[in-house]
Design a protein around this motif. Structure first.
Motif: not given
Length: 512
Positions: A419-425, A429-438
């Protein structure tokens, strides 16, 4: 009439919150209607205080003081806190009013704890309460305008109530707006499925957007429409007239059927940076995805290709699924979702457990007729913490095994990396990661595993899920007590239980 001192409380959180997601985003989840009602009350000449509780405030210090009338707006998950607050304010001599989704879903239960319970609310509804501000006990009065208002206060009118809430957001400040109410689709599990679609005034949208450009260099705006863009050209014209291309950053929930490539080009041109389409199921509810005649892997292939097309124009996409529908059976629905995650790796998957919110939707009546609705306390009814419908085609342990499996797959290290490498910006990227690990990703997965363990090892816990007992397991009781904190002492004696089949009982008496 003499001016009243009025308090309005918008409950975004059901208790203290300590996650990064809550800190950054809860203030951006404020509801529009409390701001509208606050504006109407002030225009009627009353002294108004509005607070939005995000979970990071000391609620005892934040609450409006010395008020004679209190409006509380809440989703069902925070309704026990609302009940406790109503009990507290009533002890101080105030009249209390409940509005928001919980009031529409469980009006009879709410009327036991509030003087007024509101369905659809117009200005005349509020005026009626202001002119008849007296207690109604032991059972409150239910009021409804019959349909959604044709006009709401715009952003500029309610800015004095928006701005203090946004100041609580440390990094990202997102202004809530409405372009329409109701929905043209008829998904039977949805609260808007029976609400006629109604566009709001496009000139108001245009003027509000122009106003926001005086407050922010490049405003973030979230449309709270149940389904944005049904009147697509008019919406785009209003946005384009409010400023040069990409003057704004927009977030909207829309159906895949609306997100054609031609429309996506206009969305990109007008600054839409996030869309949230509903996929819901691989076997059912296909009208919103232009896939009403296909199912299974064929639908996965079509929808994933469509989502990948969206990413050529919009950098952030959340795809919404409902787990546990009656059309699902066996491992295939969950395996198909995994294949979608493989084929559309940059999409953030939003999973909801099938939940019947009282009188919210037509399908709920059928579940209640079948005796499948469980009396989980409202505190857990948020589409994630409890599925209050016994699944048609799964044993409970089997169902949670599959929910855990697909959630783990969606938020595994491999999926996060893809998800990180396929997402631009950076922001996306930060939003995806934050939501996933919270709490939304790993936190939810941890909770599901706890439920599964209790189902296997605690016979009384399992009996509650099977509907063999209504004795609430201590596991849930302790969570509520911890979340409410000092407000536990104000929770009315019978508030942890409710009639899970009230909608059915009303229909039998000719009142549904």
């Amino acid at each position: 009439m003499p001016p009243l001192k009025i308090g309005l409380i918008d409950l975004v959180s059901k208790g203290p919150a300590n996650t990064l997601w809550a800190k950054i985003m809860h203030a951006n989840l404020a509801s529009i209607m409390p701001q509208v009602i606050a504006t109407w009350c002030e225009q009627e000449g009353h002294d108004v205080t509005l607070i939005c509780y995000t979970g990071y405030e000391d609620l005892t210090r934040e609450l409006p003081k010395d008020v004679s009338l209190v409006f509380i707006s809440t989703f069902t998950q925070a309704s026990l806190l609302a009940y406790a607050l109503s009990n507290y304010y009533r002890s101080q001599g105030a009249v209390t009013v409940l509005g928001g989704p919980h009031a529409r879903c469980y009006p009879d239960d709410a009327a036991l704890y509030f003087d007024y319970v509101l369905g659809f609310t117009s200005r005349s509804t509020i005026t009626e309460i202001l002119h008849n501000c007296v207690p109604h006990r032991p059972v409150g009065i239910q009021l409804s305008a019959g349909k959604q208002p044709a006009n709401f206060c715009g952003v500029e009118e309610r800015w004095k109530f928006i701005a203090p809430t946004l100041k609580k957001a440390p990094f990202l400040q997102i202004v809530p707006m409405l372009g329409s109410v109701g929905c043209p689709y008829t998904c039977p599990f949805c609260i808007d499925s029976t609400v006629p679609y109604q566009p709001l005034d496009f000139k108001t949208i245009q003027s509000d957007l122009r106003f926001l450009r005086t407050k922010y260099k490049k405003p973030w705006v979230a449309f709270h429409d149940p389904n944005f863009g049904v009147r697509f050209e008019e919406n785009m014209d209003a946005i384009a007239a409010a400023g040069p291309p990409k003057s704004f950053r927009f977030i909207a929930e829309s159906s895949l059927s609306i997100l054609t490539e031609k429309h996506l080009q206009l969305l990109q041109q007008n600054g839409f940076i996030a869309v949230l389409p509903g996929i819901e199921s691989w076997y059912d509810l296909g009208n919103k995805s232009k896939a009403s005649h296909i199912t299974g892997m064929e639908k996965v292939n079509q929808v994933s290709a469509h989502v990948n097309t969206i990413f050529r124009y919009v950098p952030y996409v959340q795809t919404n699924f409902v787990l546990g529908l009656d059309s699902d059976a066996g491992t295939e629905p969950f395996e198909l979702t995994k294949r979608f995650i493989d084929q559309a790796p940059n999409a953030f998957p939003g999973f909801s457990l099938l939940t019947a919110f009282g009188e919210a939707a037509p399908m709920n009546l059928e579940y209640q007729k079948q005796g499948r609705v469980l009396p989980f306390p409202f505190h857990f009814l948020n589409n994630h913490l409890a599925m209050n419908i016994k699944p048609k085609n799964y044993d409970w342990v089997d169902f949670y095994d599959k929910v855990i499996d697909v959630t783990d797959y969606a938020f595994s290290a491999k999926a996060l990396y893809r998800r990180f490498i396929h997402t631009h910006g950076t922001t996306t990227r930060w939003m995806n990661l934050m939501r996933a690990i919270s709490s939304e990703g790993w936190g939810r997965l941890k909770f599901y595993r706890q439920i599964r363990q209790h189902l296997v090892h605690d016979r009384n816990f399992r009996k509650y899920f099977e509907g063999e007992t209504q004795q609430l397991p201590a596991f849930y009781h302790e969570i509520i007590k911890k979340d409410l904190g000092i407000w536990w002492q104000w929770l009315p004696a019978n508030a942890l239980s409710h009639d899970a089949n009230a909608y059915f009982h009303k229909s039998m008496n000719g009142h549904a």
